[in-house]
Design an enzyme around this catalytic site. Structure first.
Site, PDB file in Angstrom:
ATOM      1  N   TYR A  76       7.463  -3.612   5.014  1.00  0.00           N
ATOM      2  CA  TYR A  76       8.221  -4.052   3.840  1.00  0.00           C
ATOM      3  C   TYR A  76       9.587  -3.365   3.784  1.00  0.00           C
ATOM      4  O   TYR A  76      10.565  -3.957   3.325  1.00  0.00           O
ATOM      5  CB  TYR A  76       7.434  -3.767   2.560  1.00  0.00           C
ATOM      6  CG  TYR A  76       6.337  -4.770   2.308  1.00  0.00           C
ATOM      7  CD1 TYR A  76       6.596  -5.961   1.629  1.00  0.00           C
ATOM      8  CD2 TYR A  76       5.044  -4.546   2.761  1.00  0.00           C
ATOM      9  CE1 TYR A  76       5.597  -6.888   1.400  1.00  0.00           C
ATOM     10  CE2 TYR A  76       4.029  -5.467   2.536  1.00  0.00           C
ATOM     11  CZ  TYR A  76       4.321  -6.641   1.864  1.00  0.00           C
ATOM     12  OH  TYR A  76       3.332  -7.562   1.642  1.00  0.00           O
ATOM     13  N   SER A  99      -8.953 -22.750   8.775  1.00  0.00           N
ATOM     14  CA  SER A  99     -10.059 -22.668   7.827  1.00  0.00           C
ATOM     15  C   SER A  99     -11.373 -22.713   8.592  1.00  0.00           C
ATOM     16  O   SER A  99     -11.526 -23.435   9.576  1.00  0.00           O
ATOM     17  CB  SER A  99     -10.008 -23.841   6.838  1.00  0.00           C
ATOM     18  OG  SER A  99      -8.873 -23.752   6.013  1.00  0.00           O
ATOM     19  N   GLU A 139      -2.925  -5.969  -0.679  1.00  0.00           N
ATOM     20  CA  GLU A 139      -3.307  -5.996   0.738  1.00  0.00           C
ATOM     21  C   GLU A 139      -4.147  -4.790   1.120  1.00  0.00           C
ATOM     22  O   GLU A 139      -5.095  -4.905   1.910  1.00  0.00           O
ATOM     23  CB  GLU A 139      -2.033  -6.094   1.593  1.00  0.00           C
ATOM     24  CG  GLU A 139      -1.397  -7.473   1.506  1.00  0.00           C
ATOM     25  CD  GLU A 139       0.098  -7.484   1.781  1.00  0.00           C
ATOM     26  OE1 GLU A 139       0.602  -6.517   2.407  1.00  0.00           O
ATOM     27  OE2 GLU A 139       0.765  -8.441   1.366  1.00  0.00           O
TER      28      GLU A 139
END
Length: 386
Positions: free
Chosen positions: A98, A207, A140
């Site tokens: 980040y 998925s 997270e």
């Protein structure tokens, strides 16, 4: 929350930054990959960079997050942040990254808005960024801690590779080592990492389309515009080893006994098929309405699995829309105006973004509250329901 000092600055500059963010993000990614080319190997999608999808996702998230802070003081868009956190966790995003993003993003902002940016504006937008980043980092960390193992990637052996409709393939995998396996929830996804012919590793989320729990089964469509599915279809064979992430995704079947509506289009049937399978396996007595839209009957990737599961459930009904209709199906594109929706239903939605926007709008017009509409977006617009 956004400080009183920054709020009026963000409110005043949001139209300008929002109008320029689409131009800022390509400059950001150019800076980022020039400084850190390794991020394209096994993390960022090269095909999404080429198409502009990644730029759209970042631009939309920043602008929408800032808009929420201005319009809803004292709150965060928790549902959307959760969706982003699950996606980040499935890629192994870490806290130090980040800071890397911040460095290059704000350099791009300063370059693009050089004529108007002031220290006050930069400080306010820095606050917005770190409010978003800190919220995601916290989420997270919780997602990583909830896994049965501390690994990002584990080896899985391809146990079966079976054609599933025109242009689709179902892969079933078993663990290739003794790493503890996190049980998947119906509707969740995994990241799959493959090596491309040019040596670059790329990742895509799929998925889980079959039983949940500790098994892994996913269905891919070859013509999806990405680089991972062609490798899976054309190069991966039974017995090969794939690197798979732990399962993630917060669009899972909620507890309760109320009616369930599963609406999907195309390969978007994979998460709804997983939810349907879980209902069938548990012998649920909930009312279940399965809605699916497809081009042709032969194109329906999970036709056999889904029709079998509908038959196993006493309270289930299936309605099918085909662009090339056959007896017993509806013609054209799905519309909820043609459906007698059960009262107090929860809607689970997956498919192309235009399809989901259309069906979501119809569902809200039909009286289904937005809080009971659950959807998974695998495209750029992660702010569909913000």
């Amino acid at each position: 929350m956004l400080s009183d000092k920054s709020r009026p600055v963000i409110e005043a500059t949001l139209p300008l930054v929002g109008s320029r963010i689409g131009a800022i993000t390509p400059k950001f990614y150019a800076r980022l990959f020039a400084a850190h080319p390794e991020l394209l190997d096994g993390l960022f999608s090269r095909s999404n960079q080429r198409s502009g999808n990644q730029q759209q996702a970042l631009a939309g998230s920043i602008a929408a997050f800032a808009t929420h802070l201005v319009n809803n003081p004292g709150t965060l868009p928790e549902t959307v942040l959760s969706r982003i956190a699950h996606r980040h966790a499935s890629l192994g995003i870490s806290e130090p990254q980040y800071q890397v993003v911040y460095e290059h993003l704000f350099a791009a902002i300063a370059e693009d808005l050089a004529e108007v940016i002031t220290p006050e504006i930069a400080e306010a937008w820095t606050e917005v960024y770190w409010l978003m980043a800190d919220a995601l980092i916290k989420l997270e960390k919780g997602l990583y801690a909830a896994q049965a193992n501390g690994k990002m990637w584990t080896p899985w052996k391809v146990d079966a590779k079976i054609p599933a409709g025109i242009g689709s393939m179902t892969f079933t995998l078993e663990p290739a080592d003794d790493t503890p396996v996190t049980a998947a929830l119906p509707g969740q996804y995994v990241s799959v990492k493959v090596q491309l012919p040019d040596g670059l590793r790329q990742v895509r989320q799929y998925s889980l389309s079959g039983d949940a729990g500790t098994s892994r089964s996913f269905t891919t469509k070859l013509d999806d515009g990405g680089e991972v599915s062609p490798v899976l279809h054309n190069a991966v064979e039974v017995g090969d080893i794939l690197e798979i992430s732990n399962p993630y995704g917060e669009i899972t079947l909620k507890d309760g006994d109320g009616p369930v509506v599963l609406a999907s289009a195309g390969i978007g049937c994979t998460p709804t098929a997983s939810i349907l399978r879980s209902l069938a396996e548990s012998g649920s007595d909930r009312q279940v309405l399965v809605l699916h839209a497809e081009s042709t009957l032969d194109s329906w990737a999970l036709r056999g699995q889904m029709t079998d599961d509908v038959e196993r459930l006493a309270g289930a009904d299936l309605q099918l829309w085909l662009e090339e209709p056959e007896p017993g199906t509806k013609a054209g594109f799905m519309s909820l105006r043609e459906v007698d929706l059960p009262a107090n239903a929860s809607l689970y939605l997956c498919g192309p973004l235009p399809f989901m926007k259309h069906i979501r709008n119809e569902a809200i017009n039909a009286g289904i509250p937005a809080t009971r509409i659950h959807y998974e977006v695998f495209g750029p617009d992660i702010w569909l329901a913000s």
